[in-house]
Design a protein around this motif. Structure first.
Motif, short mmCIF file in Angstrom:
data_model
loop_
_atom_site.label_atom_id
_atom_site.label_comp_id
_atom_site.label_asym_id
_atom_site.label_seq_id
_atom_site.Cartn_x
_atom_site.Cartn_y
_atom_site.Cartn_z
N TRP A 12 -7.78 10.19 -5.06
CA TRP A 12 -7.68 8.60 -5.80
C TRP A 12 -8.63 7.91 -4.78
N GLU A 39 6.95 -5.07 -7.63
CA GLU A 39 6.37 -3.75 -7.72
C GLU A 39 7.42 -2.59 -7.75
N ASP A 95 -10.64 -3.98 -5.11
CA ASP A 95 -9.53 -4.85 -5.60
C ASP A 95 -8.33 -4.34 -5.01
N GLN A 117 -6.97 -1.30 -5.85
CA GLN A 117 -6.26 -0.61 -6.72
C GLN A 117 -6.81 0.83 -6.56
N TYR A 118 -5.92 1.93 -6.59
CA TYR A 118 -6.56 3.25 -6.90
C TYR A 118 -6.99 3.68 -8.38
N ARG A 119 -7.83 4.30 -8.35
CA ARG A 119 -8.12 5.20 -9.52
C ARG A 119 -8.74 6.58 -9.24
N ARG A 166 -9.82 -2.62 3.12
CA ARG A 166 -10.46 -2.81 1.81
C ARG A 166 -11.89 -2.38 1.62
N SER A 219 0.67 -1.11 -0.05
CA SER A 219 0.05 -0.12 -0.03
C SER A 219 0.83 1.23 0.07
N ARG A 236 3.23 5.33 -6.19
CA ARG A 236 3.01 5.39 -7.68
C ARG A 236 2.07 6.86 -7.83
N ARG A 237 1.13 7.16 -6.65
CA ARG A 237 0.37 8.23 -6.86
C ARG A 237 0.97 9.57 -6.79
N ALA A 283 2.14 1.77 -3.57
CA ALA A 283 0.95 2.33 -4.16
C ALA A 283 0.93 3.86 -4.00
#
Length: 692
Positions: free
Chosen positions: A658, A90, A663, A665-667, A576, A18, A24-25, A21
């Motif tokens: 975000w 990752e 699942d 994942q961030y969108r 989650r 996490s 990544r943002r 992740a």
């Protein structure tokens, strides 16, 4: 219907994955055309710096557990070895994307604005002549090439330093045959050299990497020999400090002795130029006792974060965020006497939209005021040259009773905190280092003032550090109050930290490691009970990390009862959301923008009598059980309305938010059809600050 087992691993996201992740943002900000170009470069550098710390601390700790044979699993049921495999996969993808963004997105865009990184193959004759002279005058006298043979073993390599491994042919002055040498670039050398336009005919913002200069002229370090290859590399080392607090008498002296070793901890990652031959890479891996999973080939400088110098070297305001002047709440904008204002009302500051100056002024006024008898403060991070420390020194020299709780173990600020602790002691302040086994992370100032024959307590409580520089970069809340209950509780917490007494019952504050965790669980349970009784249940939590498994299970149970839950979690989130039958009423968002989100706010509907707390604590095991933290109530109705309105702005953000899906994942959030774009940070800038 059977009650589901909320401990099942599928309900939990791995905390370290996490955290990756989140990085990544951050990197996505470097790709966003809506962000000014030089700020995009900064975000790339921040993602690189974040990844460095991730390896230095998180991966290093994971490797130690694997070496010790630890097989204990986390809530997601992964062993340390399984987590390490997932991280390696990752992280390699993330690093590859960082360099793709640099080479394919940012470098061309910067060149389009006249900001260029000139490669060796593109140097003009004038540029090469100037750079050759630069090498001979500025670099050659301080570079020390180290040939490797039985008399010259592989050198100690500093953590995250720039180095070159060089392959050679021929014989040196002593008849020794060529082989391999290492060249270390001293940290004092700039990693980017700006070419002078008058001497080289270059553009105003043409730069050359130090590594390119060393590559071009490295043969001059080995006269009479032939350089057959030169490849930059960098090793990242375990940088966590270990001090056995039960076996030491003086924490400050122990840390001073441990700090130098941080530079030479065990290797955890090796970065090399992408053209480095396999045999040379294998040789380096063997020297650093690393495996192939720790090996990263990069298409560019191995120290990406050094590009952070570019925005400071380039005077292009049009490629940066618009400047702003932090605002001041109206009550203190025209009244210089903070004590007079605070006797009438509480003041809430939201940094960086509002100025940090009142916090420094509060201490300065206390230092000069003849009616102030004592000042007590906690310091976790404050910077090496701090106006806060200056004010405390001034107060101590003025004869005030000054007590400062300095947390020496604030990661990567240990050395600075030792220096400021020494300075405060020399000025006559009482300095203590908190409690053995617990980091003091609470943010508190207590000023005791004699007024009309009695003593009044003035308090500042914050969600962030007393650090004037980061107060311009991080979002944080600070509350000024003279609430007697809060003042008495802060006094009791300072007594705990400085004396050897038992924990006192607090009436207003919640405190780790004693009451905060249980109180949060009870408040979540209360919302669940209210929802089951048919009343509205509502929770809003804004923190940097949400990891603690018991509270995650409590939030799941509250969601199943119908409580509406919004979580604004900047970084690690192990919960989650959106799982059918479990967390359908939970929404998780992360806001990544111009400022680093750092506020910690807890809101509970409480059957129509809402409770609202600011805090220094994230929802992690360490904050609840291994740190001294406080959560403070916001009681002033005006401030509660304001804070809820600002929280709502983060829940409405549809440009920098975000959304976490079930699942894991961030969108990125996007405006709905017909909906206007809205950024919480920009809205707060427009409301609270003044643009320059």
């Amino acid at each position: 219907m059977d009650t589901p087992d909320l401990k099942q691993p599928q309900f939990y996201i791995n905390r370290l994955l996490s955290l990756l992740a989140f990085n990544r943002r951050v990197l996505e900000q470097a790709k966003d055309p809506a962000t000014p170009l030089l700020e995009r470069l900064k975000f790339l550098c921040i993602s690189s710096t974040n990844l460095d710390e991730f390896f230095e601390i998180r991966v290093a700790g994971l490797k130690q557990r694997i070496e010790l044979g630890v097989t204990q699993v986390g809530p997601d049921n992964r062993t340390p070895a399984e987590v390490m495999d997932a991280i390696s996969s990752e992280a390699h993808e993330l690093v590859e994307e960082q360099y793709r963004v640099l080479n394919e997105v940012l470098v061309p865009a910067l060149e389009g604005e006249g900001i260029r990184f000139i490669r060796r193959g593109s140097w003009t004759g004038e540029q090469r002549s100037w750079l050759h002279r630069y090498f001979r005058e500025k670099l050659l006298p301080i570079l020390s090439p180290l040939g490797l043979d039985p008399a010259h073993p592989f050198p100690r390599i500093l953590n995250k330093s720039l180095n070159f491994i060089v392959s050679l042919q021929g014989r040196d002055a002593f008849g020794r045959s060529g082989g391999v040498a290492v060249v270390q670039a001293p940290r004092a050398l700039p990693r980017l050299i700006q070419l002078p336009s008058d001497e080289t005919g270059s553009g105003a913002y043409d730069f050359v990497f130090l590594s390119s200069i060393i590559h071009a002229f490295v043969d001059e370090l080995f006269p009479g020999m032939t350089v057959t290859g030169c490849y930059q590399f960098r090793v990242t080392r375990n940088s966590d400090l270990f001090v056995d607090e039960e076996e030491i008498d003086d924490l400050r002296r122990a840390l001073e002795g441990e700090l130098p070793q941080r530079r030479y901890g065990a290797g955890v990652r090796l970065e090399v130029a992408d053209n480095c031959p396999d045999d040379m890479g294998d040789y380096l891996l063997e020297e650093f006792h690393l495996g192939r999973e720790d090996f990263y080939r990069v298409n560019g400088p191995v120290n990406l974060n050094r590009l952070l110098a570019i925005p400071d070297l380039v005077n292009r305001p049009d490629l940066k965020y618009t400047g702003f002047t932090p605002g001041l709440p109206q009550p203190i904008a025209y009244q210089p006497d903070l004590f007079a204002v605070l006797r009438e009302q509480d003041i809430l500051l939201h940094h960086p939209f509002e100025s940090f100056t009142p916090v420094v002024d509060f201490l300065r006024q206390a230092a000069k005021d003849p009616h102030v008898l004592a000042i007590k403060q906690t310091l976790y991070r404050t910077g090496p040259e701090s106006a806060v420390v200056d004010a405390l020194v001034q107060a101590a020299r003025a004869g005030k009773e000054v007590t400062v709780v300095v947390e020496l173990r604030a990661r990567f600020d240990e050395e600075a905190n030792i220096a400021l602790a020494n300075r405060l002691q020399e000025a006559g302040a009482h300095v203590v280092y908190g409690v053995v086994g617990y980091k003091t992370h609470a943010k508190m100032i207590l000023v005791v003032r004699r007024e009309g024959g009695r003593l009044r307590q003035y308090v500042h409580l914050g969600t962030g550090n007393y650090h004037p520089r980061t107060a311009r970069l991080y979002t944080d809340y600070g509350l000024f109050t003279t609430d007697p209950g809060i003042g008495e509780d802060v006094h009791k917490v300072f007594l705990q930290l400085t004396s050897l007494g038992r924990a006192s019952d607090l009436q207003s504050l919640l405190q780790s490691p004693f009451t905060l965790h249980d109180a949060m669980r009870e408040k979540v349970q209360r919302e669940r009970d209210n929802a089951e009784a048919g009343q509205p249940g509502r929770i809003i939590i804004k923190v940097n990390s949400l990891v603690e498994p018991k509270l995650i299970r409590d939030l799941y149970a509250a969601s199943m009862a119908g409580v509406q839950i919004d979580l604004v979690v900047r970084g690690m989130c192990c919960l989650r959301p959106g799982v059918e039958g479990i967390s359908e009423n939970i929404r998780v968002r992360s806001v990544v923008g111009r400022f680093l989100e750092h506020t910690r706010i807890y809101y509970f509907e409480n059957g129509g009598s809402p409770e609202l707390y600011g805090s220094s604590a994230d929802w992690m095991e360490r904050n609840f059980f291994r740190r001294v933290e406080v959560a403070f109530p916001i009681r002033d109705p005006r401030l509660r309305i304001r804070l809820l309105r600002e929280l709502d702005a983060y829940l409405r953000d549809n440009t920098q938010a975000w959304l976490l899906d079930s699942d894991g994942q961030y969108r990125r959030a996007e405006p709905a059809a017909g909906e206007a774009p809205f950024s919480a940070q920009q809205a707060l800038l427009e409301e609270l600050a003044e643009e320059m």
